[in-house]
Design an enzyme around this catalytic site. Sequence first.
Site, mmCIF file in Angstrom:
data_model
loop_
_atom_site.group_PDB
_atom_site.id
_atom_site.type_symbol
_atom_site.label_atom_id
_atom_site.label_comp_id
_atom_site.label_asym_id
_atom_site.label_seq_id
_atom_site.Cartn_x
_atom_site.Cartn_y
_atom_site.Cartn_z
ATOM 1 N N SER A 545 40.688 27.996 10.231
ATOM 2 C CA SER A 545 42.027 28.443 9.908
ATOM 3 C C SER A 545 42.554 29.341 11.032
ATOM 4 O O SER A 545 42.671 28.890 12.169
ATOM 5 C CB SER A 545 42.025 29.142 8.550
ATOM 6 O OG SER A 545 43.324 29.283 8.044
ATOM 7 N N ASP A 631 45.904 19.801 2.679
ATOM 8 C CA ASP A 631 45.845 21.231 2.966
ATOM 9 C C ASP A 631 47.259 21.830 3.011
ATOM 10 O O ASP A 631 48.057 21.466 3.872
ATOM 11 C CB ASP A 631 45.140 21.440 4.312
ATOM 12 C CG ASP A 631 44.875 22.901 4.623
ATOM 13 O OD1 ASP A 631 45.402 23.774 3.922
ATOM 14 O OD2 ASP A 631 44.112 23.162 5.576
ATOM 15 N N HIS A 666 42.220 22.786 2.222
ATOM 16 C CA HIS A 666 41.886 23.778 3.235
ATOM 17 C C HIS A 666 40.384 24.039 3.314
ATOM 18 O O HIS A 666 39.861 24.323 4.385
ATOM 19 C CB HIS A 666 42.622 25.076 2.912
ATOM 20 C CG HIS A 666 42.702 26.034 4.062
ATOM 21 N ND1 HIS A 666 43.353 25.728 5.243
ATOM 22 C CD2 HIS A 666 42.220 27.294 4.220
ATOM 23 C CE1 HIS A 666 43.268 26.755 6.073
ATOM 24 N NE2 HIS A 666 42.594 27.719 5.469
#
Length: 694
Positions: A545, A631, A666
Site C-alpha cells: 500500500s 481493491d 486490498h
Amino acid sequence: MTDRTQLPPRAEKKPATFTHHGITVSDDYAWLRDPGYPEVKTPAILDYLNAENAWFEAQMAGQQGRIDALFTEMRGRIKEADSSVPQKDGDWLYWVEYEEGAQYKKWWRKPVGGGEAQLMLDEPALAEGKEYFRLGAISVSKSGHLLAYAVDDNGSERFTARIKDLETGEHLPDEIPGTLSSLVWCANDTALVYSLANENWRTDNARLHRLGTEKSEDVQLYYEEDQGFRVGSGLSSDESWIIVTSSDHETSEVRLIPAADPTAEPILVRERQEGVEYDVDVLPGGTGPWGEDRLFVHTNDAHENFRLATAPLSDPGAWEELIAGSDEFYLTDVALFRDFYVIEGRVGGLDRIEIRDYADPDRIRPIHFPEASFSAGLGNNPEFDQTVLRLGYESMVSPATTYDYHVGEERLETLKVQEIPSGYDADLYATERVEIAARDGTPIPVSILYRKDRESPGPLHLYGYGAYGIAIPPGFSTSRLSLVDRGFAYAIAHVRGGDDLGRAWYRAGKREARINTFTDFVDVAKGLIARGLTEAGRISISGGSAGGELMGAVVNSDPDLWGAVVAHVPFVDVLATMLDASLPLTPGEWPEWGNPIEDAAAFELIRSYSPYDNVRAQDYPPIMVTAGLNDPRVTYWEPAKWVARLRDVKTGDNALILKTNMGAGHGGKSGRFESLRETAEEFAFILWQMGVEG
C-alpha cells in the site's frame, strides 16, 4: 500462434494527457482504468490483467516446488487446531477457535457458571463456496441474546450486516447491505447504530436501525458534509453513551448520544478546529473524585504527542488538564475502568502501559516486561468493572503471549504462549535495535532479527511502511523465520512518516517532508551495509500500500541496492489519484499528501516522487507486484499502469511480474492458509532472485 506465456505482455499505449497549474502530464496507460469502476468489464483491460497473470504463472512455474516447500514449512509453524483464551463479558465466557485444516474461525461462548458451549458464528460455513470471505464488525448485544455481524464476500469492503438470535439460532429478517463500520447496540438491544458506505466508498453518516423495521425507515443520526471526513461510532466504557466521531487525518469532532435514547439531540463535545484531534470516553458520576459524569479527552490541542484532559459532561468543551503532553512520552490511548484507568503510549519507540488512579494522579504503576525491545498492549477487556487486565505481548524472538495482569497485586500471569508445532528455539535467534543516521543526521531506529550462527555479510530483508502515522512494531512472525533460517537478517526500518517515535516523527515524513520517508529507507540500507551485515545487491525489500509507494520510490532512486523487490498493492500512481476527487479515498487523503488540485507546490512535489511518474530508462532490480481487482483503497490500475510503464522503458532483463487477485481486494486472498500461500510465493521469488538455496 505464439504462446502468450513465452513473452511478457505489453500493454497498448493510448496517449492521454492532463494539465494542472500550467503543467501537462502524459499518461499512455490511463485507459487501464475501467470507466465502469468499481465494476471491471472492459474486455481489453481484463485481457491485459489476465495476460499478466499468465506471465506471472509462467515465470513462477519453475519455483512451484520451492513455493510448496515454503508453504508446508510455514503451515507447520501454525497450530491448526487452536483457540483464544476465553474472556468473561457479563454472564458468558467468549473465545474463538480454529479447527484442524480450517481457513476461518468459529466464535464460541459458554455460561460463566458452567454449561454447554454455544457456537455463535460459524465462519467456515459462511465462507463455503466463496472465493473470498471476510468477517467485519461483530457485536453481541448487552443482554447476550442477539449477535450482529457483517460480511464482505468479494474484497470490495462493502459489508452486509445480519442479526442472529443466539437463543434460537435463527437469523432475523433484518439485513443491511453496504455497511462499512462497527455495529453498535443501543436502546435495550432494540436498535443498532451503523454507517453506510456511499457511492464513493465514504462513510459520511451514522444511522439507526430499529429491529424489525425496513432499512428504508432507518434514522440518520448524523451526516457529515465535508467529503474528506469519515464517520464512525462506538460505545463509552460503561456502554451508556454512543460516541459518534467525524474525522480526517488531522482533525476530529465528537458527539455523544444516550444509548438508551439514540434519537435524542446529540451533545457536541467541541467544534472541530483544523489540526486538532481528540477522542473521548465517559466516566459515570460517582466514579473517582467527581460527582457527575466526566469526559476523558485524549487530544493533541496543546502538544503534538497528545495530553489527557477531563471535563464535566454538563460543560463538555471545558477541558482541564490531567496529564500534560510530553516530548518523551507519546500518549496513544486511554481506557477507563471503574477503579482505575490505563494509558498506553511509547517511550523511545517502545510500548508502555501505565495504571493510573482517578483520585491520586501522582500514583503511576507501569507494567514491566522482560525484554528490552518488544510490542505490548491491552487486549480485549470488555467489562467496566475489571480488576484483571488482558494484555498481549511479543517481540521479534518471543512468540505472541497472552497475559492477565492482576492490578491489585501488580502481577503478570501467563495464560498462553503461541505454540509452534514444528518447533522453535528462541535461543537460536538474536534481536537488536540500532540507530542509523539519515543523510540529514537524524538517527533512524532499525529492529533486526537474525540467527546467531548467521555469517556476515549475508542476504538481508528490509521492510518499511512510513505513512499515516502508523508504527511498525517489533513483533513476532512465524513466516519470517523461513528467510531468517536461510541466512537472512530481517530488518524493519522505522522510517519517518510512521509515528514510531511520536507525532513529530509522523509529521517529518508527510506532505512537504514526504521525501524523508524514502531517503530514510535508502540510508538505513546503506547503514546496514556499512555495519557489515550485508552488501549492495543482496538486500531484498518489501512493502504494501503506502509501503508499496516506498518500494516504487526507492527502486527509481537507488535500483542497484536491491536484489529483489516485492510491492504489494502499491500506491504508485500518487499524482493522478490525488488529482481525482471522485475516487473513494482521495479527499480524505489530501491532509496526508497535499492537495495538488488547488496547490501548485503540492502538485510539483507529488510529481517529483510519484513512482509511476518517475519511471525511467535504467536497469531495475527484479520486481514482483500484487494487486486486487476489487481493491477500493489502491485501485487495481495503479499497479497495472506501473508495471506497464516499467516493462516499456526499463533496461536489462531482470524479472518483472504482476499478479492481480481477480476476486479479492486490498488484503489479498482471505483465509489463513491462502494468504500464507501468497507469502510463500513472495519468499520463493526473493530466494530465487537472490540466488539463495533452500
